[in-house]
Motif scaffolding. Structure first.
Motif, PDB file in Angstrom:
ATOM      1  N   GLY A  19      50.305  44.855  36.420  1.00  0.00           N
ATOM      2  CA  GLY A  19      50.720  44.049  37.094  1.00  0.00           C
ATOM      3  C   GLY A  19      48.693  43.367  37.245  1.00  0.00           C
ATOM      4  N   VAL A  20      48.832  42.511  36.429  1.00  0.00           N
ATOM      5  CA  VAL A  20      47.260  42.261  35.911  1.00  0.00           C
ATOM      6  C   VAL A  20      46.139  41.813  37.613  1.00  0.00           C
ATOM      7  N   ASP A  21      46.641  41.137  37.874  1.00  0.00           N
ATOM      8  CA  ASP A  21      46.632  40.387  39.401  1.00  0.00           C
ATOM      9  C   ASP A  21      45.221  41.168  40.128  1.00  0.00           C
ATOM     10  N   HIS A  22      47.145  42.700  40.368  1.00  0.00           N
ATOM     11  CA  HIS A  22      46.999  44.096  41.446  1.00  0.00           C
ATOM     12  C   HIS A  22      45.429  44.930  40.974  1.00  0.00           C
ATOM     13  N   LEU A  23      46.547  45.235  39.908  1.00  0.00           N
ATOM     14  CA  LEU A  23      45.353  45.999  39.139  1.00  0.00           C
ATOM     15  C   LEU A  23      44.206  45.729  39.106  1.00  0.00           C
ATOM     16  N   LEU A  24      43.351  44.115  38.942  1.00  0.00           N
ATOM     17  CA  LEU A  24      41.990  43.383  39.144  1.00  0.00           C
ATOM     18  C   LEU A  24      41.843  43.694  40.662  1.00  0.00           C
ATOM     19  N   ALA A  25      42.173  43.390  41.034  1.00  0.00           N
ATOM     20  CA  ALA A  25      41.599  43.298  42.599  1.00  0.00           C
ATOM     21  C   ALA A  25      41.780  44.477  43.160  1.00  0.00           C
ATOM     22  N   MET A  26      42.581  46.191  42.681  1.00  0.00           N
ATOM     23  CA  MET A  26      42.223  47.283  43.101  1.00  0.00           C
ATOM     24  C   MET A  26      41.124  47.672  42.296  1.00  0.00           C
ATOM     25  N   VAL A  27      40.295  47.313  41.419  1.00  0.00           N
ATOM     26  CA  VAL A  27      39.385  48.058  40.834  1.00  0.00           C
ATOM     27  C   VAL A  27      37.995  47.014  41.198  1.00  0.00           C
ATOM     28  N   SER A  28      38.568  46.083  41.625  1.00  0.00           N
ATOM     29  CA  SER A  28      37.527  45.129  42.341  1.00  0.00           C
ATOM     30  C   SER A  28      37.086  45.688  43.642  1.00  0.00           C
ATOM     31  N   VAL A  29      37.894  45.810  44.400  1.00  0.00           N
ATOM     32  CA  VAL A  29      38.103  46.976  45.170  1.00  0.00           C
ATOM     33  C   VAL A  29      36.450  48.464  45.451  1.00  0.00           C
ATOM     34  N   ILE A  70      49.728  33.295  47.163  1.00  0.00           N
ATOM     35  CA  ILE A  70      48.335  33.020  46.851  1.00  0.00           C
ATOM     36  C   ILE A  70      47.395  34.067  48.038  1.00  0.00           C
ATOM     37  N   GLY A  71      47.947  34.608  48.735  1.00  0.00           N
ATOM     38  CA  GLY A  71      47.353  35.837  48.958  1.00  0.00           C
ATOM     39  C   GLY A  71      46.664  36.828  47.850  1.00  0.00           C
ATOM     40  N   ILE A  72      48.155  37.117  46.649  1.00  0.00           N
ATOM     41  CA  ILE A  72      47.192  38.435  46.244  1.00  0.00           C
ATOM     42  C   ILE A  72      45.852  37.655  44.996  1.00  0.00           C
ATOM     43  N   ALA A  73      46.521  36.194  44.302  1.00  0.00           N
ATOM     44  CA  ALA A  73      45.706  35.338  43.563  1.00  0.00           C
ATOM     45  C   ALA A  73      44.197  34.973  44.052  1.00  0.00           C
ATOM     46  N   LEU A  74      44.030  34.660  46.084  1.00  0.00           N
ATOM     47  CA  LEU A  74      42.891  34.970  46.215  1.00  0.00           C
ATOM     48  C   LEU A  74      41.883  36.039  46.575  1.00  0.00           C
ATOM     49  N   SER A  75      43.028  37.121  46.636  1.00  0.00           N
ATOM     50  CA  SER A  75      42.194  38.407  46.348  1.00  0.00           C
ATOM     51  C   SER A  75      41.144  38.684  45.743  1.00  0.00           C
ATOM     52  N   GLY A 131      44.659  54.012  44.325  1.00  0.00           N
ATOM     53  CA  GLY A 131      43.505  54.727  44.459  1.00  0.00           C
ATOM     54  C   GLY A 131      42.524  55.651  43.775  1.00  0.00           C
ATOM     55  N   LEU A 132      43.611  55.374  42.159  1.00  0.00           N
ATOM     56  CA  LEU A 132      42.952  56.011  40.968  1.00  0.00           C
ATOM     57  C   LEU A 132      41.899  54.944  40.304  1.00  0.00           C
ATOM     58  N   LEU A 133      42.453  53.605  40.454  1.00  0.00           N
ATOM     59  CA  LEU A 133      42.022  52.466  40.254  1.00  0.00           C
ATOM     60  C   LEU A 133      40.800  52.073  41.020  1.00  0.00           C
ATOM     61  N   HIS A 134      40.977  52.296  42.267  1.00  0.00           N
ATOM     62  CA  HIS A 134      39.671  51.856  42.894  1.00  0.00           C
ATOM     63  C   HIS A 134      38.264  53.101  43.200  1.00  0.00           C
ATOM     64  N   VAL A 135      38.997  54.099  42.620  1.00  0.00           N
ATOM     65  CA  VAL A 135      37.462  55.414  41.780  1.00  0.00           C
ATOM     66  C   VAL A 135      37.312  54.290  40.385  1.00  0.00           C
ATOM     67  N   CYS A 136      37.956  53.991  39.735  1.00  0.00           N
ATOM     68  CA  CYS A 136      37.609  53.766  38.511  1.00  0.00           C
ATOM     69  C   CYS A 136      37.007  51.793  39.000  1.00  0.00           C
ATOM     70  N   GLY A 157      32.293  40.571  37.327  1.00  0.00           N
ATOM     71  CA  GLY A 157      33.128  39.933  38.600  1.00  0.00           C
ATOM     72  C   GLY A 157      33.204  38.309  38.301  1.00  0.00           C
ATOM     73  N   GLY A 158      33.050  37.936  37.660  1.00  0.00           N
ATOM     74  CA  GLY A 158      32.962  36.420  36.942  1.00  0.00           C
ATOM     75  C   GLY A 158      34.157  36.631  36.100  1.00  0.00           C
ATOM     76  N   LEU A 159      34.366  37.220  35.557  1.00  0.00           N
ATOM     77  CA  LEU A 159      35.289  37.492  34.582  1.00  0.00           C
ATOM     78  C   LEU A 159      36.877  37.382  35.291  1.00  0.00           C
ATOM     79  N   ILE A 160      36.762  38.544  36.446  1.00  0.00           N
ATOM     80  CA  ILE A 160      37.530  38.647  37.399  1.00  0.00           C
ATOM     81  C   ILE A 160      38.302  37.069  38.397  1.00  0.00           C
ATOM     82  N   ALA A 161      36.709  36.341  38.769  1.00  0.00           N
ATOM     83  CA  ALA A 161      37.056  35.249  39.531  1.00  0.00           C
ATOM     84  C   ALA A 161      37.794  34.310  38.522  1.00  0.00           C
ATOM     85  N   LEU A 162      36.862  34.495  37.224  1.00  0.00           N
ATOM     86  CA  LEU A 162      37.930  33.529  36.202  1.00  0.00           C
ATOM     87  C   LEU A 162      39.616  33.973  36.473  1.00  0.00           C
TER      88      LEU A 162
END
Length: 175
Positions: A19-29, A70-75, A131-136, A157-162
């Motif tokens: 899930g790209v949305d989850h992956l991007l949120a985890m890396v972003s954290v 919406i909450g996931i997309a907003l994240s 957790g590993l995605l957070h570490v990445c 960050g800009g690409l993630i926001a897009l």
């Protein structure tokens, strides 16, 4: 732990990568935590899975929440903006933002969990990969210490926001 069958450890471990949305949120954290430095480089990646587990329990229990998509997309959108804008939020605010988004991510998976063949194995695999995605993300965030690294991380960050804008459009049925 599961055997890799639907709902087992391997299935749970691979799920965040699908899930790209989850992956991007985890890396972003992790990335935002690295940008913010101590104590948030450690706190945000600890808070997220802990609160995500609470969100998962809420999903299993069927506690009503606003639209989870919406909450996931907003994240993804907000975390991308925080990184792109080099926002240095106070500790309490960064922790609150991450915790709120963790509830939505956990809730979505908690709704699916009771139907898993091995819910415990699935959960362990899912949390380990998260957790590993957070570490990445932390690893990427450490580029800030290199010449030009801040440009790389802020651009990411800009690409993630897009991507977050795209997920929001999908969540609202525009796409």
């Amino acid at each position: 732990m599961g055997t890799g069958l639907a709902g087992g450890f391997v299935s749970g471990f691979l799920h965040p990568l699908s899930g790209v949305d989850h992956l991007l949120a985890m890396v972003s954290v992790g990335l935002w935590g690295a940008f913010l430095g101590r104590p948030l480089i450690v706190a945000l990646p600890v808070i997220f899975p802990a609160v995500m587990a609470i969100g998962g329990a809420m999903g299993i229990a069927g506690v009503p929440l606003p639209p989870v998509e919406i909450g996931i997309a907003l994240s993804v959108l907000v975390l991308g903006i925080m990184i792109a804008g080099a926002v240095r939020a106070p500790v309490w605010l960064a922790c609150t933002i991450v915790a709120i988004f963790a509830i939505f991510h956990g809730y979505a998976h908690g709704q699916e969990l009771p139907s898993a063949g091995d819910p415990v194995g699935y959960s362990v695999g899912f949390m380990l990969c998260t957790g590993l995605l957070h570490v990445c993300g932390i690893g990427i965030g450490l580029l800030n210490e290199r010449p030009g690294g801040i440009v790389v991380t802020r651009t990411m960050g800009g690409l993630i926001a897009l991507a977050g804008v795209w997920f929001m459009a999908k969540a609202f049925g525009v796409l």
